[in-house]
Write a protein that holds these residues in place. Structure first.
Motif, PDB file in Angstrom:
ATOM      1  N   PRO A  85       0.794  -1.154  -0.101  1.00 34.52           N
ATOM      2  CA  PRO A  85      -0.056   0.138   0.016  1.00 34.52           C
ATOM      3  C   PRO A  85       0.791   1.194  -0.089  1.00 34.52           C
ATOM      4  CG  PRO A  85       0.182  -1.072   2.185  1.00 34.52           C
ATOM      5  CD  PRO A  85       0.811  -1.828   1.287  1.00 34.52           C
ATOM      6  N   LEU A  86       0.233   2.437  -0.504  1.00 37.04           N
ATOM      7  CA  LEU A  86       0.973   3.465  -0.416  1.00 37.04           C
ATOM      8  C   LEU A  86       0.667   4.125   1.027  1.00 37.04           C
ATOM      9  CD1 LEU A  86       0.102   5.053  -3.929  1.00 37.04           C
ATOM     10  CD2 LEU A  86       2.228   4.200  -3.068  1.00 37.04           C
ATOM     11  N   ASP A  87       1.657   4.517   1.751  1.00 37.47           N
ATOM     12  CA  ASP A  87       1.482   5.006   3.078  1.00 37.47           C
ATOM     13  C   ASP A  87       2.377   6.162   3.351  1.00 37.47           C
ATOM     14  OD1 ASP A  87       1.796   5.213   6.001  1.00 37.47           O
ATOM     15  OD2 ASP A  87       1.757   3.045   6.231  1.00 37.47           O
ATOM     16  N   ARG A  88       1.790   7.021   3.875  1.00 35.69           N
ATOM     17  CA  ARG A  88       2.283   8.266   4.319  1.00 35.69           C
ATOM     18  C   ARG A  88       3.849   8.328   5.083  1.00 35.69           C
ATOM     19  NH1 ARG A  88      -2.519  12.542   5.672  1.00 35.69           N
ATOM     20  NH2 ARG A  88      -3.871  12.432   3.691  1.00 35.69           N
ATOM     21  N   ALA A  89       3.786   7.144   5.816  1.00 29.81           N
ATOM     22  CA  ALA A  89       5.096   6.952   6.785  1.00 29.81           C
ATOM     23  C   ALA A  89       6.140   6.536   5.849  1.00 29.81           C
ATOM     24  CB  ALA A  89       4.353   5.926   7.883  1.00 29.81           C
ATOM     25  N   ARG A  90       5.849   5.807   4.715  1.00 36.80           N
ATOM     26  CA  ARG A  90       7.182   5.342   4.146  1.00 36.80           C
ATOM     27  C   ARG A  90       8.182   6.412   3.514  1.00 36.80           C
ATOM     28  NH1 ARG A  90       6.590   0.295   2.053  1.00 36.80           N
ATOM     29  NH2 ARG A  90       4.413  -0.821   2.497  1.00 36.80           N
ATOM     30  N   HIS A  91       9.303   6.050   3.362  1.00 32.68           N
ATOM     31  CA  HIS A  91      10.278   7.016   2.829  1.00 32.68           C
ATOM     32  C   HIS A  91      10.865   6.253   1.728  1.00 32.68           C
ATOM     33  CE1 HIS A  91      13.644   4.245   4.498  1.00 32.68           C
ATOM     34  NE2 HIS A  91      12.890   4.479   5.516  1.00 32.68           N
ATOM     35  N   LYS A  92      11.776   7.281   0.934  1.00 30.74           N
ATOM     36  CA  LYS A  92      12.386   6.810  -0.381  1.00 30.74           C
ATOM     37  C   LYS A  92      13.055   5.274  -0.167  1.00 30.74           C
ATOM     38  CE  LYS A  92      15.789   9.190  -1.770  1.00 30.74           C
ATOM     39  NZ  LYS A  92      16.705  10.165  -2.431  1.00 30.74           N
ATOM     40  N   GLY A  93      12.749   4.487  -1.176  1.00 32.38           N
ATOM     41  CA  GLY A  93      13.537   3.373  -1.255  1.00 32.38           C
ATOM     42  C   GLY A  93      12.616   2.191  -0.624  1.00 32.38           C
ATOM     43  N   GLN A  94      11.787   2.284   0.188  1.00 28.49           N
ATOM     44  CA  GLN A  94      11.050   1.499   0.828  1.00 28.49           C
ATOM     45  C   GLN A  94      10.083   0.566  -0.155  1.00 28.49           C
ATOM     46  OE1 GLN A  94       9.271   3.150   4.249  1.00 28.49           O
ATOM     47  NE2 GLN A  94      10.465   2.076   5.622  1.00 28.49           N
ATOM     48  N   ILE A 395      -2.124  -4.201   7.887  1.00 31.30           N
ATOM     49  CA  ILE A 395      -1.382  -4.968   8.851  1.00 31.30           C
ATOM     50  C   ILE A 395      -0.133  -5.648   8.520  1.00 31.30           C
ATOM     51  CG2 ILE A 395      -1.728  -6.801  10.770  1.00 31.30           C
ATOM     52  CD1 ILE A 395      -4.711  -6.438  10.517  1.00 31.30           C
ATOM     53  N   ILE A 396      -0.158  -6.195   7.349  1.00 32.63           N
ATOM     54  CA  ILE A 396       1.147  -6.988   7.139  1.00 32.63           C
ATOM     55  C   ILE A 396       2.063  -6.049   6.482  1.00 32.63           C
ATOM     56  CG2 ILE A 396       1.918  -8.888   5.808  1.00 32.63           C
ATOM     57  CD1 ILE A 396      -0.894 -10.438   6.190  1.00 32.63           C
ATOM     58  N   LEU A 397       1.614  -5.289   5.616  1.00 33.45           N
ATOM     59  CA  LEU A 397       2.492  -4.287   4.654  1.00 33.45           C
ATOM     60  C   LEU A 397       2.860  -2.867   5.139  1.00 33.45           C
ATOM     61  CD1 LEU A 397       1.394  -5.678   1.334  1.00 33.45           C
ATOM     62  CD2 LEU A 397       3.326  -6.381   2.630  1.00 33.45           C
ATOM     63  N   ASN A 398       2.810  -3.017   6.640  1.00 30.77           N
ATOM     64  CA  ASN A 398       2.852  -1.248   7.020  1.00 30.77           C
ATOM     65  C   ASN A 398       4.464  -1.098   6.886  1.00 30.77           C
ATOM     66  OD1 ASN A 398       4.047  -3.161   9.135  1.00 30.77           O
ATOM     67  ND2 ASN A 398       2.919  -1.953  10.789  1.00 30.77           N
ATOM     68  N   GLU A 399       5.344  -1.845   6.778  1.00 30.01           N
ATOM     69  CA  GLU A 399       6.669  -1.464   6.426  1.00 30.01           C
ATOM     70  C   GLU A 399       7.259  -2.406   5.965  1.00 30.01           C
ATOM     71  OE1 GLU A 399       8.356  -0.857  10.185  1.00 30.01           O
ATOM     72  OE2 GLU A 399       8.135  -2.875  11.300  1.00 30.01           O
TER      73      GLU A 399
END
Length: 413
Positions: A85-94, A395-399
Motif C-alpha cells: 500500500p501507499l503509506d504516508r509513513a514510508r520513505h524513499k527506497g521502501q 496490517i501485514i505491509l505497514n513497513e
C-alpha cells in the motif's frame, strides 16, 4: 433426500463435477494453494479443514504437483496480494530499489526500458550499470534513472589491464549491491567476451549477497554457456523467449522443445538447473520452479514490437521483490512456503499483458514499447487501486522489513 429424489441428486452431482472442471475453479484452487491464510477456509462447504493446519498439511496444500495439469494463475489476486500500500509513513527506497546490469555501444534502449518500467510499476529507485559509451545516451532518455558508467568492453581494455579493470568494476558494483532488492541482468548487455566475464563476477557476488536476479536477453546467452552462474540459485528467474528457450533446452536437456508436453519439459528444465524459476514466454507464459507450474494467458496485444521483454524483466524484478518482502512479514505460516519468484513472474506477466492491450487499443499498428510503458501505471491501478487497501494489507505491509531481509540473507549465506 437421495432416496426420494434420485434425479435431483444426480443433477446436483453433475453440477458439482462441472464446477470442479471449470477454469474459474482451477484458478481459485491455485490461488488458495498459493496464498490463502487457511488453505481450505475459502472453499464453500469445507468444514473438515482445521483453522490451524499442521506443517505437513501446509506444505502439501501449497505445493501443487508439477506433473498435473497447468492451472491458470489467478494473477489479479496475486497482484493485489503482494502490491504494498501507499503509506504516508514510508520513505524513499521502501517500495523497492532495482538495478539493471546492461547497456553497451550498440544497445541503449533495452536497459532504459527495463529500468524505467521498474519505476512505472512502483519501485522508488532504479539504477543502470552500463558501459561509458552507453551512459550518456541512457541518461539523456530520462533524468529519473541513476546511471553508473563503469562497465568496459574488450576494445577499451588492453590484455595487461584486464584483471585489474575487472576487479575495479566488481568493487564499484559491490558498493551498491546490498542496497538493491533485485537486479536484472542482460538487457542491452551485448556479447563482448570481457564484458560478459565482468558481469559473471557481478552475478556471483549478487548470489553471495542473496539478491534476487532476473536474467533476460544477452544474460540468457551468458548463463546458457555457464550454467553454474544460476544453478541451484532459488532467487534466480530466467525469462526466455522462444529462441532463447530452445537454446536452453538443447543445452540442458539435450533435446528439442516438446510443445505437447510443454509444462513437463519446463519443470524438468527447472529441476535440472537446481530449482530456479523459469518463465517461458509465449502465447501463454508458462512459469515453473521445478515444484509447481502455472500459466498466465490473458490476451495482451497482437503487436509484437521489440522491447516488451525488457518491460517484463523490469516489472518482474519489482513484483518479485515485493512478494519477497510480503512473505517475510506475513503472519500466516502457510504463505511463507510460497516461492516469491513465482509470484513475481505471475504479476509481471499479467501487468505487461494488460498494458500492451491498452496500448494496442489506442495505437493499433503504430504501438511501440514506450506506449506500453506509459500504460503500466493505469494497468496496475485498474487491478489494484492505490487508495483501496484491505485491512489485511494494512496490517501485514505497514513497513519494509529491512532487518528481516538482512537476517534472511545471513541465514541463506
Amino acid at each position: 433426500m437421495r432416496n426420494h429424489c434420485p434425479h435431483a441428486w444426480h443433477q446436483q452431482q453433475h453440477r458439482g463435477r462441472m464446477w470442479a472442471a471449470s477454469p474459474a475453479f482451477r484458478r481459485r484452487l491455485f490461488l488458495l494453494r498459493s496464498l490463502s491464510p487457511s488453505p481450505c477456509a475459502a472453499l464453500p462447504g469445507n468444514a473438515a479443514c482445521s483453522s490451524s493446519p499442521s506443517p505437513s498439511t501446509s506444505i502439501r496444500v501449497n505445493a501443487m504437483s508439477a506433473s498435473g495439469p497447468v492451472y491458470e494463475a489467478d494473477a489479479e489476486a496475486v497482484v493485489r496480494r503482494i502490491t504494498p500500500p501507499l503509506d504516508r509513513a514510508r520513505h524513499k527506497g521502501q517500495a523497492g530499489k532495482i538495478a539493471v546490469i546492461g547497456g553497451c555501444r550498440e544497445y541503449t534502449g533495452a536497459p532504459y526500458f527495463a529500468a524505467i518500467s521498474a519505476l512505472k510499476v512502483g519501485a522508488d529507485l532504479s539504477h543502470v550499470f552500463c558501459t561509458r559509451d552507453a551512459a550518456t545516451v541512457i541518461k539523456s532518455y530520462s533524468p529519473e534513472l541513476i546511471v553508473h558508467p563503469i562497465l568496459e568492453e574488450s576494445y577499451s581494455v588492453s590484455d595487461g589491464e584486464r584483471e585489474s579493470v575487472s576487479s575495479r568494476i566488481l568493487t564499484e558494483v559491490a558498493k551498491w549491491m546490498e542496497r538493491f532488492d533485485c537486479i536484472v541482468v542482460g538487457p542491452g548487455l551485448g556479447r563482448d567476451s570481457f564484458l560478459l566475464d565482468c558481469v559473471s563476477n557481478i552475478m556471483r557476488h549478487a548470489r553471495q549477497a542473496n539478491i534476487p536476479t532476473v536474467v533476460d536477453g544477452d544474460g540468457l546467452f551468458l548463463i546458457t554457456n555457464n550454467l553454474s552462474l544460476v544453478e541451484g540459485n532459488l532467487l534466480a528467474i530466467l525469462t526466455p523467449n522462444v529462441y532463447e528457450y530452445k537454446r536452453l533446452v538443447q543445452k540442458v536437456l539435450n533435446c528439442e522443445v516438446n510443445e505437447e508436453n510443454a509444462s513437463e519439459q519446463l519443470t524438468a528444465l527447472c529441476q535440472k538447473i537446481g530449482g530456479i524459476t523459469i518463465m517461458r514466454k509465449g502465447k501463454a507464459d508458462i512459469i515453473s520452479d521445478g515444484k509447481t507450474v502455472t500459466q498466465v494467458s490473458t490476451f495482451g496485444s497482437p503487436r509484437r514490437c521489440g522491447g516488451q521483454g525488457d518491460i517484463l524483466s523490469g516489472s518482474v524484478a519489482v513484483f518479485a521483490s515485493w512478494a519477497r518482502h510480503f512473505l517475510l512479514t506475513n503472519e500466516y505460516p502457510t504463505e511463507k512456503s510460497v516461492n516469491p519468484m513465482m509470484l513475481g513472474c505471475i504479476a509481471g506477466s499479467l501487468l505487461l499483458r494488460k498494458a500492451a492491450s491498452h496500448a494496442f487499443e489506442k495505437n493499433k499498428r503504430s504501438t511501440v514499447t514506450t506506449d506500453i510503458i506509459e500504460l503500466l501505471g493505469k494497468s496496475l491501478e485498474d487491478i489494484c487501486p492505490a487508495g483501496l487497501l484491505s485491512s489485511t494489507s494494512k496490517i501485514i505491509l505497514n513497513e519494509m522489513p529491512g532487518e528481516a531481509i538482512k537476517q534472511e540473507r545471513a541465514s541463506e549465506g
